[in-house]
Design a protein around this motif. Sequence first.
Motif, short mmCIF file in Angstrom:
data_model
loop_
_atom_site.label_atom_id
_atom_site.label_comp_id
_atom_site.label_asym_id
_atom_site.label_seq_id
_atom_site.Cartn_x
_atom_site.Cartn_y
_atom_site.Cartn_z
N GLY A 88 0.78 -1.24 0.00
CA GLY A 88 0.00 0.00 0.00
C GLY A 88 0.81 1.28 0.00
O GLY A 88 0.24 2.38 -0.05
N THR A 89 2.13 1.19 0.06
CA THR A 89 2.99 2.38 0.04
C THR A 89 3.86 2.33 -1.21
O THR A 89 4.42 1.29 -1.53
CB THR A 89 3.91 2.40 1.29
N ILE A 90 3.98 3.46 -1.92
CA ILE A 90 4.86 3.50 -3.09
C ILE A 90 6.29 3.73 -2.61
O ILE A 90 6.58 4.70 -1.91
CB ILE A 90 4.45 4.63 -4.07
N GLU A 91 7.15 2.79 -2.95
CA GLU A 91 8.57 2.88 -2.62
C GLU A 91 9.36 2.84 -3.92
O GLU A 91 8.89 2.32 -4.92
CB GLU A 91 8.97 1.70 -1.73
N LYS A 156 4.47 -10.85 -3.53
CA LYS A 156 4.22 -9.91 -4.61
C LYS A 156 4.48 -10.62 -5.92
O LYS A 156 5.37 -11.46 -5.99
CB LYS A 156 5.15 -8.69 -4.45
N TRP A 157 3.74 -10.28 -6.93
CA TRP A 157 3.90 -10.92 -8.25
C TRP A 157 3.66 -12.43 -8.16
O TRP A 157 4.32 -13.22 -8.84
CB TRP A 157 5.27 -10.63 -8.87
N GLU A 158 2.77 -12.82 -7.26
CA GLU A 158 2.39 -14.22 -7.08
C GLU A 158 3.55 -15.10 -6.61
O GLU A 158 3.65 -16.28 -6.98
CB GLU A 158 1.74 -14.78 -8.35
N LYS A 159 4.44 -14.52 -5.81
CA LYS A 159 5.57 -15.29 -5.27
C LYS A 159 6.14 -14.54 -4.07
O LYS A 159 5.81 -13.39 -3.80
CB LYS A 159 6.65 -15.48 -6.33
N ASP A 160 7.05 -15.21 -3.35
CA ASP A 160 7.74 -14.58 -2.24
C ASP A 160 8.94 -13.79 -2.75
O ASP A 160 9.73 -14.31 -3.55
CB ASP A 160 8.24 -15.64 -1.24
N VAL A 161 9.05 -12.55 -2.28
CA VAL A 161 10.21 -11.74 -2.59
C VAL A 161 10.72 -11.11 -1.30
O VAL A 161 9.97 -10.90 -0.35
CB VAL A 161 9.94 -10.63 -3.64
N TYR A 162 12.01 -10.83 -1.29
CA TYR A 162 12.59 -10.12 -0.16
C TYR A 162 12.50 -8.62 -0.43
O TYR A 162 12.58 -8.19 -1.58
CB TYR A 162 14.07 -10.49 0.01
N VAL A 163 12.37 -7.86 0.64
CA VAL A 163 12.48 -6.42 0.55
C VAL A 163 13.82 -6.05 1.21
O VAL A 163 13.98 -6.22 2.42
CB VAL A 163 11.32 -5.69 1.27
N TYR A 164 14.75 -5.62 0.39
CA TYR A 164 16.02 -5.09 0.87
C TYR A 164 15.92 -3.57 0.82
O TYR A 164 15.25 -3.04 -0.07
CB TYR A 164 17.18 -5.56 -0.04
N SER A 165 16.57 -2.87 1.74
CA SER A 165 16.50 -1.42 1.70
C SER A 165 17.78 -0.78 2.21
O SER A 165 18.59 -1.41 2.90
CB SER A 165 15.32 -0.91 2.52
N VAL A 166 17.92 0.49 1.85
CA VAL A 166 19.01 1.32 2.33
C VAL A 166 18.44 2.74 2.45
O VAL A 166 17.66 3.17 1.60
CB VAL A 166 20.25 1.26 1.42
N LYS A 167 18.81 3.41 3.53
CA LYS A 167 18.36 4.79 3.73
C LYS A 167 19.49 5.76 3.42
O LYS A 167 20.66 5.42 3.55
CB LYS A 167 17.89 4.98 5.18
N ARG A 168 19.09 6.96 3.02
CA ARG A 168 20.05 8.00 2.66
C ARG A 168 20.86 8.41 3.88
O ARG A 168 20.38 8.50 4.96
CB ARG A 168 19.31 9.21 2.07
#
Length: 168
Positions: A88-91, A156-168
């Motif tokens: 629900g959040t655009i990243e 997402k996309w009908e499968k499991d995905v990881y969310v990796y992130s980095v902040k500024r």
Amino acid sequence: MSKIIMSTDRLTLRQMRKDDINHLLEIFSDPVAMKYYPSTKDESAANEWIDWTLSNYEKFGLGLWIVEAKETGEFLGQCGIVPQDIEGTIEMEIGYLFVRSKWGNGYATEAALACKNYGFNQLELPKLISLPDINNKPSIKVAERIGMILDKKIYKWEKDVYVYSVKR
């Protein structure tokens, strides 16, 4: 000519054009390169991909860019920053997809790092993510090499995905 977005020691990243279709089909028609996508893409689906990318340029001022060898102009793949709906959040996601014969040369890491720097320094984005398939070890390694850390696993996309992130 299309607008050059950035360059690195070895790479040039430029805006995608309609006439990039045959280059993109090099990747999209390769079942190994497309292993973690729902399927390969034909010419019609590749044109839809280009249209989606061009609309991202218009709406957001960013998108996937064509990656070429700086010295020769040879097509290597695509890498860029694209909006993704995460629960629900655009990243903003750094995405990358390269011609299989070019794998293992560090191009994805080099391009993704350039996109990270561009996203933080030029676009002043507060955070960037990457969404590798949980089984896509090379893509996970690229995310980690550019300083991203694993946040969570989502569907997402009908499968499991990881969310990796980095902040500024």
